[in-house]
Scaffold this active site. Structure first.
Site, PDB file in Angstrom:
ATOM      1  N   LYS A 290       0.844  -1.204   0.000  1.00 62.54           N
ATOM      2  CA  LYS A 290       0.000   0.000   0.000  1.00 62.54           C
ATOM      3  C   LYS A 290       0.876   1.250   0.000  1.00 62.54           C
ATOM      4  O   LYS A 290       0.640   2.201  -0.741  1.00 62.54           O
ATOM      5  CB  LYS A 290      -0.951  -0.016   1.209  1.00 62.54           C
TER       6      LYS A 290
ATOM      7  N   GLN B 142      -4.861  -1.407   9.438  1.00 62.21           N
ATOM      8  CA  GLN B 142      -4.808  -2.742   8.822  1.00 62.21           C
ATOM      9  C   GLN B 142      -5.428  -3.774   9.767  1.00 62.21           C
ATOM     10  O   GLN B 142      -5.123  -3.805  10.968  1.00 62.21           O
ATOM     11  CB  GLN B 142      -3.343  -3.103   8.492  1.00 62.21           C
TER      12      GLN B 142
ATOM     13  N   ASP C 171     -11.225   2.893   3.897  1.00 56.13           N
ATOM     14  CA  ASP C 171     -11.596   1.477   3.793  1.00 56.13           C
ATOM     15  C   ASP C 171     -13.110   1.304   3.644  1.00 56.13           C
ATOM     16  O   ASP C 171     -13.578   0.221   3.286  1.00 56.13           O
ATOM     17  CB  ASP C 171     -11.169   0.722   5.062  1.00 56.13           C
TER      18      ASP C 171
END
Ligand code: GUN
Length: 283
Positions: free
Chosen positions: A54, A98, A121
């Protein structure tokens, strides 16, 4: 018949190039550089790889990234404090925590602390709710990336029978919503589903995200179906495989995603699109 391979790597590179061009255009117009804060707690090796990829993708597309790598012993309060700081930092457009988090931390509490317009997200209940009512703000990256892949290959879900295997908050549930919003007729299968093979055999579009190697057998697949494999499983010999029995499935499907090189790169490209979108919301 051998299926056409859906090349997620190629499509993701096109999308990243488009993000990079938009970031440059913003700079030329005097607008701020989009900035993504990435938080990793603990030492889950798969998470460490995802986070590294990422950050690399951010670099390639000109998006700034701030990295927070915290020990597994980090308390929930410490993590919430960091999220609060990033929420109020005007430089930060997007915040990604995460998953999975260590067991002593309630991930739902953490995800609900992220401001919805920084929630790249799309996991905050506000964003989930907006997706339900077809007014999305931030859309979860993997399901949105799957929709981008389908669109790129000229697949319109409208009127098709879509079957989603797996009902996680990250993949299955939002994927089912995305397909529903595209007017597919959607079935969601999960661990209590009976006759999974029969359900899978109905699918014109099959999306599988369960995290179990070769869980869906190739022989279950309807000839000509479009098969999207979200699974990325590492085998004992170090190789990667998906949740679908690829070698058999590719002889029946019309189109299929490989693992690696299918959905994985699309998740990252979509994250950067969401970060750009978050920056535009902050202008
Ligand atoms: N872990 C596995 N997939 C994801 C994802 O899309 N976002 C985050 N934050 N964690 C994940």
């Amino acid at each position: 018949m051998t299926a056409q391979l859906i090349n997620g790597k190629e499509i993701s590179q096109q999308r990243l190039a488009a993000v990079a061009a938009a970031v440059e255009k913003r700079a030329a117009a005097g607008l701020h550089t989009p900035c993504l804060a990435v938080i990793l707690v603990g030492d889950n090796p798969a998470s460490a790889v995802y986070v590294r990829n990422k950050k690399l993708a951010c670099q390639k597309s000109g998006i700034e990234s701030l990295s927070y790598e915290l020990p597994a012993s980090t308390t929930q309060d410490e993590l919430l404090k960091l999220v609060d700081e990033l929420n109020s930092n005007p430089k930060v457009d997007g915040i990604l925590v995460q998953l999975p988090l260590p067991e002593h931390i309630d991930s739902q509490v953490v995800l609900e602390t992220i401001l919805p317009h920084k929630d790249v997200d799309g996991f905050h209940p506000y964003n989930v709710g907006r997706l339900v009512v077809k007014m999305p703000l931030m859309r979860p990256c993997t399901p949105k990336g799957v929709m981008t892949l389908l669109e790129s290959y000229g697949v319109d879900p409208k009127g098709k029978k879509a079957v989603v295997v797996g009902a996680s908050n990250i993949v299955g549930r939002p994927q089912a919503l995305e397909l529903l919003l595209s007017r597919a007729t959607v079935t969601v299968c999960h661990s209590a589903t009976q006759n999974l093979a029969e359900e899978v055999a109905q699918a014109d579009i099959l999306v599988v995200g369960v995290g179990i190697p070769n869980f869906v057998k190739g022989e279950w697949i309807k000839p000509g179906a479009i098969v999207i494999d979200v699974g990325i499983n590492r085998l004992a010999d170090g190789s990667l495989c998906g949740d679908v029995e690829f070698d058999v499935a590719k002889e029946r499907a019309g189109m299929i995603t490989p693992v690696p090189g299918g959905v994985g790169p699309m998740t990252i490209a979509t994250l950067l699109e969401n970060t750009l979108h978050a920056a535009e919301l902050h202008d």
